[in-house]
Every structure is written in C-alpha cells, then in structure tokens.
Motif scaffolding. Structure first.
Motif, PDB file in Angstrom:
ATOM      1  N   ASN A  90       0.748  -1.105   0.095  1.00 33.07           N
ATOM      2  CA  ASN A  90      -0.040   0.023  -0.103  1.00 33.07           C
ATOM      3  C   ASN A  90       1.000   1.279  -0.103  1.00 33.07           C
ATOM      4  O   ASN A  90       1.613   1.560   0.988  1.00 33.07           O
ATOM      5  CB  ASN A  90      -0.985  -0.187   1.219  1.00 33.07           C
ATOM      6  CG  ASN A  90      -2.116   1.206   1.260  1.00 33.07           C
ATOM      7  OD1 ASN A  90      -1.542   2.305   1.149  1.00 33.07           O
ATOM      8  ND2 ASN A  90      -3.123   0.827   1.411  1.00 33.07           N
ATOM      9  N   LYS A 109      -4.588   2.785  11.551  1.00 32.23           N
ATOM     10  CA  LYS A 109      -5.793   2.451  10.866  1.00 32.23           C
ATOM     11  C   LYS A 109      -5.674   1.845   9.538  1.00 32.23           C
ATOM     12  O   LYS A 109      -6.139   0.743   8.975  1.00 32.23           O
ATOM     13  CB  LYS A 109      -6.431   3.734  10.529  1.00 32.23           C
ATOM     14  CG  LYS A 109      -8.096   3.751   9.747  1.00 32.23           C
ATOM     15  CD  LYS A 109      -8.764   5.066   9.793  1.00 32.23           C
ATOM     16  CE  LYS A 109      -9.910   4.801   8.819  1.00 32.23           C
ATOM     17  NZ  LYS A 109     -10.951   6.064   8.773  1.00 32.23           N
ATOM     18  N   GLU A 166      -4.462  -1.713   9.834  1.00 26.14           N
ATOM     19  CA  GLU A 166      -5.613  -2.453  10.230  1.00 26.14           C
ATOM     20  C   GLU A 166      -6.415  -2.851   8.954  1.00 26.14           C
ATOM     21  O   GLU A 166      -6.814  -4.022   8.951  1.00 26.14           O
ATOM     22  CB  GLU A 166      -6.626  -1.946  11.069  1.00 26.14           C
ATOM     23  CG  GLU A 166      -6.113  -1.852  12.477  1.00 26.14           C
ATOM     24  CD  GLU A 166      -6.869  -1.061  13.631  1.00 26.14           C
ATOM     25  OE1 GLU A 166      -6.537  -1.011  14.807  1.00 26.14           O
ATOM     26  OE2 GLU A 166      -7.774  -0.322  13.081  1.00 26.14           O
ATOM     27  N   GLN A 167      -6.543  -2.037   8.122  1.00 27.55           N
ATOM     28  CA  GLN A 167      -7.228  -2.297   6.643  1.00 27.55           C
ATOM     29  C   GLN A 167      -6.329  -3.215   6.027  1.00 27.55           C
ATOM     30  O   GLN A 167      -6.916  -4.055   5.410  1.00 27.55           O
ATOM     31  CB  GLN A 167      -7.438  -1.062   5.991  1.00 27.55           C
ATOM     32  CG  GLN A 167      -8.331  -0.057   6.600  1.00 27.55           C
ATOM     33  CD  GLN A 167      -8.530   1.356   5.793  1.00 27.55           C
ATOM     34  OE1 GLN A 167      -7.569   1.779   4.948  1.00 27.55           O
ATOM     35  NE2 GLN A 167      -9.335   2.084   6.409  1.00 27.55           N
ATOM     36  N   GLU A 168      -5.045  -3.108   5.855  1.00 30.31           N
ATOM     37  CA  GLU A 168      -4.364  -4.061   5.190  1.00 30.31           C
ATOM     38  C   GLU A 168      -4.270  -5.488   5.498  1.00 30.31           C
ATOM     39  O   GLU A 168      -4.188  -6.450   4.953  1.00 30.31           O
ATOM     40  CB  GLU A 168      -2.684  -3.549   4.929  1.00 30.31           C
ATOM     41  CG  GLU A 168      -2.743  -2.178   4.086  1.00 30.31           C
ATOM     42  CD  GLU A 168      -3.134  -2.759   2.367  1.00 30.31           C
ATOM     43  OE1 GLU A 168      -2.619  -3.433   2.072  1.00 30.31           O
ATOM     44  OE2 GLU A 168      -4.053  -1.910   2.175  1.00 30.31           O
ATOM     45  N   GLU A 211      -6.488  -6.855   7.358  1.00 30.06           N
ATOM     46  CA  GLU A 211      -7.677  -7.353   7.103  1.00 30.06           C
ATOM     47  C   GLU A 211      -7.671  -7.980   5.861  1.00 30.06           C
ATOM     48  O   GLU A 211      -8.191  -9.125   5.331  1.00 30.06           O
ATOM     49  CB  GLU A 211      -8.781  -6.444   7.473  1.00 30.06           C
ATOM     50  CG  GLU A 211     -10.274  -7.114   7.051  1.00 30.06           C
ATOM     51  CD  GLU A 211     -11.244  -6.082   7.527  1.00 30.06           C
ATOM     52  OE1 GLU A 211     -12.432  -6.637   7.358  1.00 30.06           O
ATOM     53  OE2 GLU A 211     -11.014  -4.926   7.702  1.00 30.06           O
ATOM     54  N   LYS A 212      -7.161  -7.321   4.762  1.00 32.40           N
ATOM     55  CA  LYS A 212      -7.216  -7.531   3.186  1.00 32.40           C
ATOM     56  C   LYS A 212      -6.247  -8.714   3.134  1.00 32.40           C
ATOM     57  O   LYS A 212      -6.751  -9.811   2.514  1.00 32.40           O
ATOM     58  CB  LYS A 212      -6.649  -6.602   2.576  1.00 32.40           C
ATOM     59  CG  LYS A 212      -7.372  -5.373   2.355  1.00 32.40           C
ATOM     60  CD  LYS A 212      -6.688  -4.437   1.459  1.00 32.40           C
ATOM     61  CE  LYS A 212      -7.727  -3.037   1.195  1.00 32.40           C
ATOM     62  NZ  LYS A 212      -6.885  -1.908   0.268  1.00 32.40           N
TER      63      LYS A 212
END
Length: 253
Positions: free
Chosen positions: A137, A242, A245-247, A249-250
């Motif tokens: 990312n 944040k 956490e998003q990465e 989860e992916k």
C-alpha cells in the motif's frame, strides 16, 4: 518420458519423414517452453506468497508497536497540558491563598520536562533493512517512512521547552535561592511551621517577581509549539494504525 520422445524422433528420422520430424521437434520445443514458463510461474507465485506472509507479519508487528506508542504519547502529552494549566494558574493566582504544598506542586508541574520517546525497535529494523518495500500500500508506505521526521520535529519542540527551563527558570530560582530547603523538596523530613512559612514567602516572592513572570510568558510560547505539534503527531500515528488494520484485514481474508 524423455526416452519416449527420443524414440519418436529416431523413428521419424529413420523413415525419412523430415517434415513430420520438424513439426514434432517444434512441438517438443513449445512443450518444453510451456513447462519452463509454468515452472517459473509457480516459483513466482510461491515467492509472492512468502513475501505476502512476511508483509503481513511485519504489519502486525508495526501495528502493535504504533498502538503502544499512542498510549505512551497520550500519557506524556497529558503532562504538557498540566504544565500549561500550571503556568496559567501561577500567572493569575493570589499566591497567599495557596498552601505551600499547593505552590510546590505548581512549581513541580511547571518545571516538569516530559519527552515522548516512542518504541521503535520494529520500526527502525524495518527502515534500516529496507523491508519497508514489502508494504504494497503506497499511502501506508509513505506515512510509515515519513513518521520519523514528524516525530523528530515534535521532539525538537519538547527539547526547546526543556532547554528554556534549564537556562532561564532555573537560573532565576538559583539567584533568588528559592529552593534552599532540600529536606522539604525531598519530603524526607518533617518541617516546622516556621520553616514552612519561610519557604512559602520565598515562593510567593518568586511568583510575584516580574522577571519570573516574564520567563513564564516565554515558556508558554515555547510550550505552544508542543501543544500544536502534539495532536499532529498523534493523528499520524492513528492514521498509520488505521491503514495497517485495513491492510491486515485484506491479507487475512
């Protein structure tokens, strides 16, 4: 399998079927190339899978470290806010109405020089080893790589406050001999009422002096930089957590 293909080639050559032999040879070459490409693709897929696993592991470690740093930052920044309140109090109170213990508490809070020293073991290892390139990312990579600069800027503001206190407030206090009873300062002995009153008068004299008040005004100015930069630093840490956490989860789904 190789003997089987070799036998076919020999038979075609012995029977003089050159055109069929050439077609077969070309087909065999194509099959070999396809096999090589498939092997390379499988190898690439395996490598990418291992890199993703390493990226996930690294992001989880970073998430833990940054989450701990937010908690640590909040504790330190609270001390800066208390310092601000104490400065305002000293500059506005009638010191005669305060007990010596209250005055000493205010002085202690004004002279407190907290600094935010984040946990950076995982972070530094990642930056120094170049493993930050594992982060796919781009926004997350940018924020993580730029965090050090934001943190250093905030630390410089904190150091400016600490230096000002050491070079200015301490000098005035030493000149006025305000804190001359070390037994009281250390709270290791009972102090007589007369001695407490004597110390209180010295505190009041210091608070009411123009030189001390002017230094508090300057200190408040230095502290203002800390109070502005602090929330900016915290917002960067919160955003990084944040994004992590998003990465994470992916990668786990």
């Amino acid at each position: 399998m190789l003997k089987f293909f070799r036998r076919i080639r020999y038979n075609l050559m012995e029977t003089g079927k050159t055109s069929k032999y050439l077609k077969y040879a070309i087909g065999e070459i194509i099959l070999v190339m396809i096999g090589i490409l498939l092997a390379l693709q499988v190898n690439t897929w395996n490598n990418n899978r291992e890199l993703k696993k390493e990226e996930l592991k690294m992001m989880k470690s970073l998430h833990k470290e940054f989450s701990k740093n937010i908690v640590k930052f909040d504790k330190k920044f609270k001390q800066h806010l208390i310092k601000k309140e104490s400065i305002n109090t000293i500059m506005s109170i009638d010191a005669n109405l305060f007990t010596i213990d209250s005055l000493w508490s205010l002085f202690s809070e004004v002279h407190d020089s907290p600094t935010f020293d984040p946990y950076q073991g995982i972070y530094n290892s990642m930056i120094n080893s170049g493993r930050i390139e594992l982060i796919s990312n781009e926004l997350l990579k940018e924020k993580v790589s730029g965090f050090k600069d934001v943190q250093i800027d905030f630390r410089e503001d904190e150091d400016n406050v600490r230096t000002f206190i050491s070079e200015n407030l301490h000098k005035i206090e030493l000149f006025e001999k305000t804190f001359d009873n070390y037994a009281f300062l250390a709270k290791k002995a009972k102090i007589s009422t007369e001695e407490r009153e004597r110390i209180k008068k010295k505190y009041i004299k210091l608070i009411e002096s123009e030189s001390y008040e002017s230094q508090l005004v300057f200190l408040d100015g230095w502290l203002k930089d800390v109070l502005i930069a602090g929330p900016e630093l915290r917002n960067e840490m919160v955003l990084i957590v944040k994004l992590l956490e998003q990465e994470i989860e992916k990668h786990e789904n």
